[in-house]
Design a protein around this motif. Structure first.
Motif, PDB file in Angstrom:
ATOM      1  N   THR A   1       0.509   1.171  16.610  1.00  0.00           N
ATOM      2  CA  THR A   1       0.533   0.445  15.343  1.00  0.00           C
ATOM      3  C   THR A   1       0.291   1.418  14.202  1.00  0.00           C
ATOM      4  O   THR A   1      -0.659   2.202  14.237  1.00  0.00           O
ATOM      5  CB  THR A   1      -0.545  -0.652  15.323  1.00  0.00           C
ATOM      6  N   THR A   2       1.140   1.359  13.199  1.00  0.00           N
ATOM      7  CA  THR A   2       1.013   2.246  12.041  1.00  0.00           C
ATOM      8  C   THR A   2       0.822   1.421  10.771  1.00  0.00           C
ATOM      9  O   THR A   2       0.925   0.194  10.794  1.00  0.00           O
ATOM     10  CB  THR A   2       2.272   3.121  11.875  1.00  0.00           C
ATOM     11  N   GLU A   3       0.584   2.099   9.672  1.00  0.00           N
ATOM     12  CA  GLU A   3       0.491   1.427   8.385  1.00  0.00           C
ATOM     13  C   GLU A   3       1.870   1.249   7.759  1.00  0.00           C
ATOM     14  O   GLU A   3       2.017   0.543   6.767  1.00  0.00           O
ATOM     15  CB  GLU A   3      -0.408   2.236   7.456  1.00  0.00           C
TER      16      GLU A   3
ATOM     17  N   ASP B   1       6.342  -1.998   6.264  1.00  0.00           N
ATOM     18  CA  ASP B   1       5.028  -1.717   5.697  1.00  0.00           C
ATOM     19  C   ASP B   1       4.087  -2.840   6.056  1.00  0.00           C
ATOM     20  O   ASP B   1       4.370  -4.003   5.769  1.00  0.00           O
ATOM     21  CB  ASP B   1       5.169  -1.589   4.173  1.00  0.00           C
ATOM     22  N   GLY B   2       2.978  -2.533   6.742  1.00  0.00           N
ATOM     23  CA  GLY B   2       2.003  -3.571   7.027  1.00  0.00           C
ATOM     24  C   GLY B   2       1.745  -3.773   8.504  1.00  0.00           C
ATOM     25  O   GLY B   2       2.194  -3.000   9.352  1.00  0.00           O
ATOM     26  N   PRO B   3       1.045  -4.833   8.869  1.00  0.00           N
ATOM     27  CA  PRO B   3       0.582  -5.041  10.251  1.00  0.00           C
ATOM     28  C   PRO B   3       1.687  -5.333  11.252  1.00  0.00           C
ATOM     29  O   PRO B   3       1.457  -5.288  12.451  1.00  0.00           O
ATOM     30  CB  PRO B   3      -0.364  -6.246  10.121  1.00  0.00           C
TER      31      PRO B   3
ATOM     32  N   LYS C   1       0.814  -1.201   0.000  1.00  0.00           N
ATOM     33  CA  LYS C   1       0.000   0.000   0.000  1.00  0.00           C
ATOM     34  C   LYS C   1       0.848   1.251   0.000  1.00  0.00           C
ATOM     35  O   LYS C   1       0.520   2.253  -0.619  1.00  0.00           O
ATOM     36  CB  LYS C   1      -0.926  -0.020   1.218  1.00  0.00           C
ATOM     37  N   TYR C   2       1.997   1.212   0.735  1.00  0.00           N
ATOM     38  CA  TYR C   2       2.886   2.358   0.808  1.00  0.00           C
ATOM     39  C   TYR C   2       4.266   1.952   0.348  1.00  0.00           C
ATOM     40  O   TYR C   2       4.845   1.020   0.875  1.00  0.00           O
ATOM     41  CB  TYR C   2       2.959   2.908   2.249  1.00  0.00           C
TER      42      TYR C   2
ATOM     43  N   TYR D   1       3.169   6.473   8.952  1.00  0.00           N
ATOM     44  CA  TYR D   1       1.835   6.812   8.459  1.00  0.00           C
ATOM     45  C   TYR D   1       0.747   6.078   9.232  1.00  0.00           C
ATOM     46  O   TYR D   1       0.870   4.902   9.558  1.00  0.00           O
ATOM     47  CB  TYR D   1       1.713   6.454   6.970  1.00  0.00           C
ATOM     48  N   ILE D   2      -0.335   6.820   9.515  1.00  0.00           N
ATOM     49  CA  ILE D   2      -1.575   6.255  10.039  1.00  0.00           C
ATOM     50  C   ILE D   2      -2.713   6.866   9.239  1.00  0.00           C
ATOM     51  O   ILE D   2      -2.817   8.090   9.139  1.00  0.00           O
ATOM     52  CB  ILE D   2      -1.761   6.561  11.539  1.00  0.00           C
ATOM     53  N   ASN D   3      -3.549   6.007   8.650  1.00  0.00           N
ATOM     54  CA  ASN D   3      -4.664   6.471   7.826  1.00  0.00           C
ATOM     55  C   ASN D   3      -4.203   7.435   6.729  1.00  0.00           C
ATOM     56  O   ASN D   3      -4.889   8.416   6.412  1.00  0.00           O
ATOM     57  CB  ASN D   3      -5.739   7.132   8.696  1.00  0.00           C
TER      58      ASN D   3
ATOM     59  N   THR E   1       4.044  -3.546  12.040  1.00  0.00           N
ATOM     60  CA  THR E   1       4.678  -2.302  12.468  1.00  0.00           C
ATOM     61  C   THR E   1       4.517  -2.020  13.962  1.00  0.00           C
ATOM     62  O   THR E   1       4.977  -0.986  14.432  1.00  0.00           O
ATOM     63  CB  THR E   1       4.115  -1.110  11.669  1.00  0.00           C
TER      64      THR E   1
END
Length: 259
Positions: free
Chosen positions: A76-78, A114-116, A3-4, A150-152, A118
């Motif tokens: 937790t971030t993205e 990147d991902g869960p 996603k990022y 990043y978050i949201n 984090t």
């Protein structure tokens, strides 16, 4: 597909509100106008990594010590990425993060996650090359991989919190001067720097004889900024030294003006 991808697409704008003063060296024939660029990136929050020495009392180190440090994010971030300066330390091993998401250099390590995963703890096995405090050797930086999370879809600053008993010290990215890009250069080059807070900054460029070639001053926002230097502003070629100075910090680097 991720996603990022963390290709930092910065909004670059001419800082219309900046007060810029330029003073070329005497006898320079200048037809080009100087440009100051600032990267507009306003974080909404902060991702905090708790830095702890495992199974150790205190954070004082002696040369030759082998020890373990954990880095745990407080939310937790993205995704996140940063450069970890390790000057004075040797990185023996990194765990808690998949290979390919980090890289180790002579005096630094970079992380891009990147991902869960984090929210997970990263563990470092290190060796002290010289004596000192842990916070003197480990610091967060933009110099290889830019620091961000990043978050949201919204950007966060990233900082470290060093815990020593009941005392905690929070440390973010400080003043940094980067190597000009491109280097060597022919027509123009960009000199980037990072400010931990909004302030004035002065660029001075000298030749190999320490003679002043060019100087420029401006007011800048917190974060990534840069001076854009055109060949006509310098009226010289060869090895040049450039210095960026604020009221509290300064650093010098070398660049090459090709013919």
């Amino acid at each position: 597909m991720k996603k990022y991808q963390f290709l930092t697409i910065a909004l670059i704008s001419l800082s219309l509100g900046l007060s810029a003063q330029t003073n070329p060296a005497p006898n320079n024939a200048i037809n080009a106008k100087p440009v100051i660029l600032t990267v507009v990136k306003k974080p909404i929050d902060t991702l905090l990594f708790d830095i702890k020495m495992a199974n150790e009392k205190g954070t004082d180190l002696r040369a030759g010590d082998n020890f373990t440090v954990t880095m745990t994010p407080n939310k937790t971030t993205e995704g996140y990425q940063f450069t970890l300066n390790t000057n004075g330390l040797e990185v023996i091993d990194i765990s808690g993060i998949a290979k390919g998401l980090y890289a180790v250099f002579a005096d630094a390590a970079t992380f891009s996650v990147d991902g869960p995963s984090t929210s997970e703890t990263i563990t470092l096995r290190l060796k002290a090359v010289k004596s000192g405090k842990l916070s003197d050797f480990l610091s967060i930086s933009n110099r290889i991989t830019k620091t961000e999370a990043y978050i949201n879809g919204r950007r966060l600053d990233v900082v470290f919190r060093f815990n020593n008993g009941n005392v905690s010290t929070v440390s973010g990215v400080g003043f940094e001067l980067y190597q000009n890009q491109p280097n060597p250069f022919v027509d123009r080059t960009s000199i980037g720097f990072y400010l931990p807070q909004s302030t004035s900054a002065t660029l001075t460029i000298f030749d190999e004889t320490s003679s002043l070639v060019y100087t420029q001053k401006g007011n800048f926002e917190k974060g990534q900024n840069r001076f854009l230097i055109q060949k006509a502003l310098l009226n010289t070629t060869g090895i040049l030294h450039y210095k960026v100075e604020t009221p509290t910090d300064s650093e010098v680097k070398t660049m090459i003006q090709a013919k």
